[in-house]
Design a protein around this motif. Structure first.
Motif, short mmCIF file in Angstrom:
data_model
loop_
_atom_site.label_atom_id
_atom_site.label_comp_id
_atom_site.label_asym_id
_atom_site.label_seq_id
_atom_site.Cartn_x
_atom_site.Cartn_y
_atom_site.Cartn_z
N ALA A 69 0.88 -1.36 -0.02
CA ALA A 69 0.14 -0.05 0.15
C ALA A 69 0.97 1.21 0.01
O ALA A 69 2.08 1.28 0.69
CB ALA A 69 -0.84 -0.17 1.18
N LEU A 70 0.50 2.31 -0.86
CA LEU A 70 1.10 3.57 -0.70
C LEU A 70 0.26 4.58 -0.11
O LEU A 70 -0.99 4.68 -0.43
CB LEU A 70 1.36 4.11 -2.10
N ILE A 71 0.74 5.08 1.07
CA ILE A 71 0.13 6.08 1.86
C ILE A 71 0.66 7.35 1.43
O ILE A 71 1.96 7.89 1.80
CB ILE A 71 0.07 5.65 3.36
N CYS A 72 -0.13 8.34 0.80
CA CYS A 72 0.51 9.77 0.60
C CYS A 72 -0.07 10.65 1.69
O CYS A 72 -1.29 10.78 2.06
CB CYS A 72 -0.40 10.23 -0.77
N TYR A 97 4.42 1.79 2.11
CA TYR A 97 5.16 2.78 1.64
C TYR A 97 4.38 4.00 1.97
O TYR A 97 3.38 4.09 2.00
CB TYR A 97 5.45 2.63 -0.10
N GLY A 98 5.31 4.97 2.35
CA GLY A 98 4.72 6.29 2.62
C GLY A 98 5.33 7.48 1.86
O GLY A 98 6.58 7.45 1.92
N THR A 99 4.65 8.47 1.69
CA THR A 99 5.03 9.53 1.11
C THR A 99 5.09 10.95 1.84
O THR A 99 4.43 11.16 2.78
CB THR A 99 4.44 9.94 -0.39
N SER A 100 6.34 11.79 1.54
CA SER A 100 6.30 13.21 2.03
C SER A 100 7.22 13.91 1.12
O SER A 100 7.78 13.45 0.19
CB SER A 100 7.13 13.08 3.44
#
Length: 314
Positions: free
Chosen positions: A4-7, A29-32
């Protein structure tokens, strides 16, 4: 293993969602905007930072979004990022609107081009409804945004709806009403109340300055609400859902309960200031979460008094 990609993984909801998905066995996965330079204090507080693979992504740059999706190859994308303060949106309207609308548009375009089987959750907001008066909002209640933040959330929700119909993508908007936790920043009024009351209970002589106390909101517990996000993406048919407790209380009641739990009378410590009145403040926000219960099997469990207690304990 599902990925999973968490924006927006560093925020309140992103952090609790990451924790929830990790416990479900996901690769998260996480974005910033700057994954290498940010501390991700919320992930650290939950003890899960080392379990999240962090990716730098500018949601307003399509190439950056596409690279993040190619790198993470997710089955599920959760778009939770953007300028999240209603009050601040009056001071930064352009930034707020662009962060949500261009951000979700880039996600939708990337998913459309990369892999139509990717499921996307979009974080909508009850603010898009405007004031609901005596009639609780349902998923069919028309939007009537009363702030730049609400306008941005409504516009982003319409984009999701359009892409779902036009391209057959698995897209769902969660229309979340207010939800709190110890991870809330102090710029949010609930955390401002909690932290000020705690300092006063320890001897501080400060006064808690607030705006309107007669506004009514539906407050829930954030760790419960992230489960509803996940449940939406487990459905065969994508739909939008209201996520709320179904019970609304005044801000005065929230203040009263906070000081009461600390052995204080709020009237001795609170003053109202016009500078905290918003240009268009919603008086009443009510929700009907019946659809989420009937189709997702989800309901809020922790009541307002319990939420306040947990926030006080931190």
């Amino acid at each position: 293993m599902k990925s999973a990609l968490i924006c927006g993984v560093g925020g309140q909801d992103g952090s609790y969602l990451a924790q929830f998905l990790i416990h479900k066995g996901y690769k998260v996965y996480g974005t910033s905007r700057d994954a290498q330079g940010k501390a991700f204090l919320n992930l650290q507080k939950l003890g899960i930072k080392s379990h999240v693979e962090l990716i730098s992504m500018d949601q307003e740059d399509f190439r950056s979004v596409l690279v993040a999706i190619k790198k993470s190859r997710p089955q599920e994308v959760y778009f939770l990022s953007g300028q999240s303060s209603v009050g601040l949106s009056f001071e930064q309207p352009a930034e707020t609107i662009q962060s949500f609308t261009l951000g979700i548009l880039n996600i939708l375009e990337a998913v459309k081009l990369e892999d139509n089987d990717i499921k996307v959750y979009h974080a909508g907001s009850s603010e898009a409804f405007g004031g609901t008066s005596e009639f609780p909002a349902t998923e069919s209640t028309p939007f009537h945004p009363r702030s730049p933040y609400a306008l941005a959330k409504a516009s982003a929700s319409w984009l999701v709806d359009n892409y779902r119909e036009a391209y057959g993508l698995h897209l769902s908007t969660g229309i979340l009403f207010n939800h709190e936790s110890p991870l809330r920043p102090e710029r949010f009024v609930t955390q401002k109340i909690i932290q000020s009351a705690k300092r006063i209970s320890k001897g501080s002589q400060e006064k808690l300055s607030l705006g309107r106390l007669d506004i009514q909101r539906d407050w829930g517990w954030a760790p419960e609400y992230v489960e509803a996000m996940w449940l939406m993406l487990q459905q065969d048919i994508p739909e939008d859902f209201i996520v709320a407790s179904g019970k609304s209380y005044s801000l005065e009641y929230f203040v009263d309960q906070t000081f009461y739990q600390l052995g204080l009378n709020w009237k001795d410590h609170v003053i109202q200031k016009e500078e905290f009145f918003r240009p268009t403040d919603l008086l009443v926000s009510r929700a009907d979460p019946k659809k989420a219960f009937e189709k997702l099997g989800w309901k809020a469990h922790l009541g307002l008094e319990g939420i306040i207690e947990k926030m006080i304990k931190g």
